[in-house]
Scaffold this motif. Structure first.
Motif, PDB file in Angstrom:
ATOM      1  N   GLY A  31      -3.548   9.354   2.440  1.00 17.76           N
ATOM      2  CA  GLY A  31      -3.923   8.006   2.831  1.00 17.76           C
ATOM      3  C   GLY A  31      -3.899   6.971   1.740  1.00 17.76           C
ATOM      4  N   PHE A  32      -3.328   7.266   0.596  1.00 15.76           N
ATOM      5  CA  PHE A  32      -3.221   6.266  -0.465  1.00 15.76           C
ATOM      6  C   PHE A  32      -2.058   5.326  -0.125  1.00 15.76           C
ATOM      7  CE2 PHE A  32      -5.867   9.249  -2.488  1.00 15.76           C
ATOM      8  CZ  PHE A  32      -6.436   8.685  -3.613  1.00 15.76           C
ATOM      9  N   ALA A  33      -2.357   4.059  -0.003  1.00 15.55           N
ATOM     10  CA  ALA A  33      -1.313   3.079   0.295  1.00 15.55           C
ATOM     11  C   ALA A  33      -0.602   2.714  -0.995  1.00 15.55           C
ATOM     12  CB  ALA A  33      -1.926   1.843   0.946  1.00 15.55           C
ATOM     13  N   LEU A  34       0.533   3.368  -1.227  1.00 20.89           N
ATOM     14  CA  LEU A  34       1.248   3.133  -2.481  1.00 20.89           C
ATOM     15  C   LEU A  34       2.067   1.859  -2.451  1.00 20.89           C
ATOM     16  CD1 LEU A  34       2.444   6.768  -3.318  1.00 20.89           C
ATOM     17  CD2 LEU A  34       0.389   5.578  -4.110  1.00 20.89           C
ATOM     18  N   GLY A  35       2.346   1.360  -1.273  1.00 21.85           N
ATOM     19  CA  GLY A  35       3.070   0.100  -1.179  1.00 21.85           C
ATOM     20  C   GLY A  35       4.571   0.254  -1.179  1.00 21.85           C
ATOM     21  N   THR A  36       5.069   1.487  -1.168  1.00 20.84           N
ATOM     22  CA  THR A  36       6.517   1.704  -1.091  1.00 20.84           C
ATOM     23  C   THR A  36       6.787   3.069  -0.481  1.00 20.84           C
ATOM     24  OG1 THR A  36       8.588   1.798  -2.344  1.00 20.84           O
ATOM     25  CG2 THR A  36       6.629   2.690  -3.421  1.00 20.84           C
ATOM     26  N   ARG A  37       7.910   3.168   0.237  1.00 19.20           N
ATOM     27  CA  ARG A  37       8.348   4.463   0.764  1.00 19.20           C
ATOM     28  C   ARG A  37       9.575   4.973   0.018  1.00 19.20           C
ATOM     29  NH1 ARG A  37       6.403   6.586   5.285  1.00 19.20           N
ATOM     30  NH2 ARG A  37       8.381   7.704   5.662  1.00 19.20           N
ATOM     31  N   GLU A  50      -4.166  -2.932  -6.581  1.00 10.33           N
ATOM     32  CA  GLU A  50      -3.701  -1.561  -6.366  1.00 10.33           C
ATOM     33  C   GLU A  50      -4.710  -0.556  -6.920  1.00 10.33           C
ATOM     34  OE1 GLU A  50       1.171  -1.832  -6.392  1.00 10.33           O
ATOM     35  OE2 GLU A  50       0.109  -2.015  -8.304  1.00 10.33           O
ATOM     36  N   VAL A  51      -5.203  -0.827  -8.135  1.00 10.84           N
ATOM     37  CA  VAL A  51      -6.164   0.096  -8.731  1.00 10.84           C
ATOM     38  C   VAL A  51      -7.436   0.150  -7.897  1.00 10.84           C
ATOM     39  CG1 VAL A  51      -7.609   0.548 -10.744  1.00 10.84           C
ATOM     40  CG2 VAL A  51      -5.261  -0.241 -11.053  1.00 10.84           C
ATOM     41  N   ARG A  52      -7.917  -1.008  -7.444  1.00 14.38           N
ATOM     42  CA  ARG A  52      -9.136  -1.047  -6.643  1.00 14.38           C
ATOM     43  C   ARG A  52      -8.948  -0.217  -5.375  1.00 14.38           C
ATOM     44  NH1 ARG A  52      -9.412  -6.066  -6.035  1.00 14.38           N
ATOM     45  NH2 ARG A  52     -10.937  -6.559  -7.688  1.00 14.38           N
ATOM     46  N   THR A  53      -7.815  -0.378  -4.688  1.00 14.50           N
ATOM     47  CA  THR A  53      -7.572   0.372  -3.452  1.00 14.50           C
ATOM     48  C   THR A  53      -7.480   1.868  -3.713  1.00 14.50           C
ATOM     49  OG1 THR A  53      -6.372  -1.507  -2.505  1.00 14.50           O
ATOM     50  CG2 THR A  53      -5.978   0.647  -1.520  1.00 14.50           C
ATOM     51  N   GLN A  88     -18.015   9.863  -2.845  1.00 11.68           N
ATOM     52  CA  GLN A  88     -18.799   9.041  -3.750  1.00 11.68           C
ATOM     53  C   GLN A  88     -18.675   7.572  -3.318  1.00 11.68           C
ATOM     54  OE1 GLN A  88     -20.661  10.439  -5.966  1.00 11.68           O
ATOM     55  NE2 GLN A  88     -19.752  12.501  -6.013  1.00 11.68           N
ATOM     56  N   THR A  89     -19.491   6.723  -3.965  1.00  8.17           N
ATOM     57  CA  THR A  89     -19.439   5.290  -3.689  1.00  8.17           C
ATOM     58  C   THR A  89     -18.313   4.667  -4.508  1.00  8.17           C
ATOM     59  OG1 THR A  89     -21.817   5.246  -3.307  1.00  8.17           O
ATOM     60  CG2 THR A  89     -20.738   3.131  -3.759  1.00  8.17           C
ATOM     61  N   ALA A  90     -17.558   3.779  -3.872  1.00  5.04           N
ATOM     62  CA  ALA A  90     -16.449   3.123  -4.584  1.00  5.04           C
ATOM     63  C   ALA A  90     -16.999   2.323  -5.757  1.00  5.04           C
ATOM     64  CB  ALA A  90     -15.681   2.223  -3.641  1.00  5.04           C
ATOM     65  N   PRO A  91     -16.381   2.458  -6.919  1.00  5.72           N
ATOM     66  CA  PRO A  91     -16.903   1.762  -8.100  1.00  5.72           C
ATOM     67  C   PRO A  91     -16.602   0.261  -8.058  1.00  5.72           C
ATOM     68  CG  PRO A  91     -14.846   2.853  -8.630  1.00  5.72           C
ATOM     69  CD  PRO A  91     -15.182   3.260  -7.223  1.00  5.72           C
ATOM     70  N   ILE A  92     -17.431  -0.488  -8.763  1.00  4.16           N
ATOM     71  CA  ILE A  92     -17.167  -1.921  -8.931  1.00  4.16           C
ATOM     72  C   ILE A  92     -16.260  -2.083 -10.134  1.00  4.16           C
ATOM     73  CG2 ILE A  92     -18.220  -4.156  -9.435  1.00  4.16           C
ATOM     74  CD1 ILE A  92     -20.769  -3.134  -8.090  1.00  4.16           C
ATOM     75  N   VAL A  93     -15.142  -2.744  -9.958  1.00  8.11           N
ATOM     76  CA  VAL A  93     -14.164  -2.869 -11.036  1.00  8.11           C
ATOM     77  C   VAL A  93     -14.076  -4.307 -11.515  1.00  8.11           C
ATOM     78  CG1 VAL A  93     -12.840  -0.916 -10.134  1.00  8.11           C
ATOM     79  CG2 VAL A  93     -12.248  -3.238  -9.427  1.00  8.11           C
ATOM     80  N   ASN A  94     -13.667  -4.462 -12.781  1.00  4.97           N
ATOM     81  CA  ASN A  94     -13.490  -5.807 -13.352  1.00  4.97           C
ATOM     82  C   ASN A  94     -12.026  -6.021 -13.693  1.00  4.97           C
ATOM     83  OD1 ASN A  94     -13.044  -4.351 -15.719  1.00  4.97           O
ATOM     84  ND2 ASN A  94     -15.213  -4.506 -16.327  1.00  4.97           N
ATOM     85  N   ASP A  95     -11.744  -7.111 -14.349  1.00  4.52           N
ATOM     86  CA  ASP A  95     -10.357  -7.468 -14.631  1.00  4.52           C
ATOM     87  C   ASP A  95      -9.682  -6.476 -15.580  1.00  4.52           C
ATOM     88  OD1 ASP A  95     -10.709  -9.610 -13.010  1.00  4.52           O
ATOM     89  OD2 ASP A  95     -11.045 -11.060 -14.640  1.00  4.52           O
ATOM     90  N   ALA A 137     -11.236   0.836 -19.358  1.00  5.75           N
ATOM     91  CA  ALA A 137     -11.987   0.492 -18.147  1.00  5.75           C
ATOM     92  C   ALA A 137     -11.546   1.341 -16.967  1.00  5.75           C
ATOM     93  CB  ALA A 137     -11.794  -0.986 -17.828  1.00  5.75           C
ATOM     94  N   PHE A 138     -10.265   1.658 -16.885  1.00  2.66           N
ATOM     95  CA  PHE A 138      -9.770   2.525 -15.797  1.00  2.66           C
ATOM     96  C   PHE A 138     -10.416   3.907 -15.884  1.00  2.66           C
ATOM     97  CE2 PHE A 138      -6.758   5.894 -14.647  1.00  2.66           C
ATOM     98  CZ  PHE A 138      -6.671   5.673 -13.281  1.00  2.66           C
ATOM     99  N   SER A 139     -10.568   4.422 -17.081  1.00  5.56           N
ATOM    100  CA  SER A 139     -11.166   5.753 -17.247  1.00  5.56           C
ATOM    101  C   SER A 139     -12.592   5.780 -16.746  1.00  5.56           C
ATOM    102  CB  SER A 139     -11.111   6.161 -18.723  1.00  5.56           C
ATOM    103  OG  SER A 139      -9.773   6.287 -19.156  1.00  5.56           O
ATOM    104  N   THR A 140     -13.358   4.744 -17.095  1.00  3.16           N
ATOM    105  CA  THR A 140     -14.746   4.705 -16.652  1.00  3.16           C
ATOM    106  C   THR A 140     -14.835   4.552 -15.138  1.00  3.16           C
ATOM    107  OG1 THR A 140     -15.457   3.782 -18.763  1.00  3.16           O
ATOM    108  CG2 THR A 140     -16.922   3.430 -16.873  1.00  3.16           C
TER     109      THR A 140
END
Length: 782
Positions: A430-436, A451-454, A465-472, A479-482
């Motif tokens: 179910g990951f929407a990669l945006g391309t086939r 894309e990262v947030r989705t 788990q609960t979806a994390p809150i992400v920043n810029d 930041a992606f690792s955390t």
């Protein structure tokens, strides 16, 4: 039964004559007991050749169950045994169990017999080879040996014995043949005419030799009560063979049991039975697999071999042994319903070549190819030629093709080779990669914050788990690792389980100082476990925006390692109907239907590649995923360890054996005397199947050669389809050999595991037999 010495001697001589006559007639004797009902089914492919001898009835066969017994027990579960002598006379017997022993009689005077015979082994290419053979034979027997040149053939021969009687010469020939020199023959020294080339050409003869110490069979009931004694063979049978068959040492057998004293002073026990009953006791011991067509092929091969090799041990008073020297025969207790069905449905059918039953040799596992007979047994046979153990060409793939309509990715960069698999696993979850249509350009593009947030929301969903809150900054490695750690674990796992020393130790790469303090533990955790990878220059580029490829790869690795993809594993077991059967780790077979647009991957080395179709032969390790409908939407296949040959299901399709130099020299001592210390082994010639057929044994004082089928037996290897690796110590001295090979057996004729594999691929018994025996027909013998 004995009344006086004179009558004893007369009876002994009569019994001797009766034995010769009875045993010589045994093969064609008609049977009076009721025959079992037989299937009359005849395959349309079976041919009845007009020129092939058609027997009037089913022949009998004599199997030497024991040839050197001191004491045996013959019994039945019925009310009593029946016992008869060769003249048909009934022996007094009213018990269901007897113990038999061989007792010594006085020696009879030696009858006059012409002397002047000897034994010869011909065909040595050099005098040295003949002299080696002479020395080996001299070590086995007490007779004198010498060598001579045969001018007619320009080869050397070994002569054994002088002025022997014909009986002694035949006995000596049998001893030499049993030691491995099958070409030994008896010749008249005065005329050099061969009188006994092989046991196959001799009629069944008496096992007693004039002038020998003769023995008699003594029968006892329970305890020590003697029932009778006789110097003639005794035949035991049951009055109710179907429900209470006769037994030898408690093991039941069809037909009758014949017991007589042999020249060695022990007892020989022979099972005399109809040929079909014999084959029923062979097939389950030679090939017991759940494939009726393979079993039919085995039944025909076993029947043909038995009929062709009657009198193989005629000098011992029987036709065949119940071991691998002939065929493995286990009697009534080993019969199985499916193997019996195979025998019944091929009743009387044999393989023939030019209207003659063939010598239907077969081998357990041929290792992918069979060998020409002359390269193993030194005699060319037109129907025993090297054959591939597989369907012709690519036909062995056609039945089990799995196809998909899904487009293939357009990936050319080696660094992106594994991304197709990662993207496929994310897509089916179910990951929407945006391309086939995955391309190198799309993967190399910097990932967007959306894309990262989705994708991280999907990680949290799968990890509950609960979806994390992400920043810029979420598109950059720190930041992606955390954020990824929070989505997958829901807590500050790295910060809790790693102390500062751990973090600094793990972040010892070039630009680790650019990682903010709040993200350092999470980056260290992901790098340590291999989820987040460094660039080739050992840097992370923490200030740069990550590409889609790096984000997808990191997420896929973490989810798979945690088992969140729900992947299952099994082994393919394709069926002839084209269905895919997967065997789980719990040995349960599960039919699988594959979605028409499933992701299909095949492993080549360490990498997997997306394919439009997969060719399956059975035995491939498989990783798969089932969607909500139970259909496979992802299928990843690795090559079967046993390859694609029809005999791949055999546990001996591949093997490795290692031996020290001393062990190899010890095993080859008989064939390498005089060469000094062993320094090497070299395969100088290979047969059509790539089997070693000429092995050079190299020593400090010279070299010797080992040729043909003796290579396998001398080395004690399963097969002679092998390559050799050498082991050296630190000083460069040879210390051992490693043999990497395939197969088990002599490698000639029908491959038993191969027959099973071909049957699983849909071949019928006639096609299986013709795949291994060149140019044969199948003929009804009776």
């Amino acid at each position: 039964m004995r009344s006086s010495p004179k009558s004893k001697t007369v009876a002994l001589l009569i019994a001797h004559a009766l034995l010769v006559s009875t045993l010589a007639r045994a093969q064609d004797a008609s049977q009076t007991r009721p025959r079992r009902a037989q299937s009359q089914q005849t395959s349309p492919q079976t041919q009845t050749k007009g020129d092939t001898e058609r027997l009037a009835g089913e022949p009998t066969i004599r199997i030497g169950l024991s040839t050197d017994a001191r004491s045996v027990t013959i019994s039945t579960n019925g009310s009593q045994l029946s016992a008869t002598e060769p003249n048909g006379g009934q022996l007094p017997l009213s018990v269901a169990r007897v113990r038999l022993e061989a007792h010594l009689l006085a020696p009879t005077p030696a009858a006059s017999e012409t002397e002047g015979f000897r034994v010869e082994i011909a065909g040595a290419q050099t005098r040295a080879e003949a002299e080696r053979t002479a020395r080996e034979i001299q070590a086995l027997i007490s007779e004198a040996t010498d060598t001579s040149l045969d001018a007619a053939t320009d080869t050397w021969r070994v002569r054994v014995g002088t002025n022997l009687t014909s009986a002694r010469a035949i006995e000596l020939r049998n001893e030499i043949a049993d030691a491995g020199f099958e070409s030994a023959r008896v010749v008249d020294a005065s005329s050099t005419q061969a009188v006994a080339r092989s046991s196959n050409s001799n009629p069944v003869r008496s096992t007693a030799r004039t002038g020998a110490l003769l023995r008699e069979v003594v029968a006892y009931a329970s305890g020590s009560s003697k029932i009778f004694n006789t110097s003639a063979p005794v035949t035991f049978s049951s009055q109710d063979e179907r429900n209470a068959p006769v037994r030898f040492n408690e093991k039941p057998y069809r037909g009758r049991l014949e017991v007589f004293a042999n020249p060695r002073g022990t007892l020989t026990v022979v099972n005399v039975l109809l040929l079909e009953d014999y084959v029923r006791g062979v097939v389950p011991n030679e090939l017991n697999v759940p494939a009726i067509e393979a079993l039919k092929a085995q039944a025909i091969a076993a029947r043909t071999y038995a009929y062709r090799n009657r009198n193989q041990f005629a000098s011992e008073g029987f036709d065949l042994l119940p071991s691998t020297r002939s065929q493995v025969y286990g009697g009534l207790s080993t019969e199985q319903p499916l193997t019996t069905r195979a025998v019944d449905e091929t009743r009387g059918m044999v393989a023939t070549y030019r209207n003659e039953p063939i010598n239907a040799l077969y081998t357990s596992t041929c290792g992918g190819r069979t060998e020409d007979a002359e390269n193993i047994f030194n005699e060319a046979t037109p129907y025993l030629r090297s054959r591939e153990c597989a369907l012709e060409g690519k036909a062995h793939f056609t039945t089990f093709i799995v196809k998909s309509s899904r487009d293939l990715p357009d990936i050319r960069e080696e660094a992106n080779a594994s991304l197709a698999r990662d993207a496929a696993l994310l897509d089916i979850h179910g990951f929407a990669l945006g391309t086939r249509h995955l391309t190198d350009n799309w993967l190399a593009t910097p990932v967007s914050q959306a894309e990262v947030r989705t994708w991280l929301s999907n990680v949290a969903r799968m990890a509950r788990q609960t979806a994390p809150i992400v920043n810029d900054d979420v598109t950059r490695p720190p930041a992606f690792s955390t954020a990824l750690a929070a989505a997958a674990f829901g807590e500050a796992r790295a910060d809790t389980l790693l102390n500062n020393a751990d973090v600094e130790y793990l972040l010892s790469f070039r630009d680790a100082s650019d990682i903010p303090e709040r993200n350092r533990a999470d980056v260290a955790w992901l790098v340590r476990d291999g989820y987040l990878s460094l660039f080739p220059d050992a840097s992370l580029h923490p200030r740069e925006q990550m590409s889609r490829a790096r984000v997808i790869h990191t997420i896929a690795r973490l989810l798979e390692s945690r088992g969140l993809f729900g992947l299952q594993r099994g082994t393919t077991r394709p069926t002839t109907g084209g269905a895919l059967i997967l065997r789980s780790s719990k040995n349960r077979d599960q039919p699988i239907s594959v979605n028409s647009d499933a992701y299909l991957f095949r492993a080549f080395g360490d990498n997997t590649y997306q394919m439009r179709s997969l060719a399956l032969v059975g035995g491939e390790p498989v990783t798969f995923h089932l969607d909500s409908r139970g259909l496979a939407d992802y299928l990843e296949v690795r090559p079967a360890p046993g390859g694609a040959a029809a005999d791949r299901s055999s546990p001996y399709s591949n093997w490795v054996a290692s031996m020290s130099v001393a062990e190899v020299q010890s095993r080859l001592a008989r064939w390498s005397s005089g060469i000094g210390s062993l320094t090497d082994l070299r395969v100088l010639a290979r047969g059509s199947s790539r089997r070693a057929i000429d092995l050079a044994i190299i020593g400090t004082n010279g070299a010797a050669h080992l040729r043909g089928g003796r290579i396998r037996t001398a080395l004690g290897l399963r097969e002679q389809l092998f390559v050799i690796d050498r082991k050296y110590d630190e000083a460069g001295r040879l210390i051992g050999f490693t043999f990497t090979g395939r197969g088990w057996g002599h490698g000639v004729g029908l491959c038993q595991y191969g027959a099973y594999g071909l049957a699983r691929q849909g071949l019928t018994y006639d096609k299986i037999l013709k795949a291994y025996y060149t140019g044969i027909d199948l003929t009804k013998l009776y």
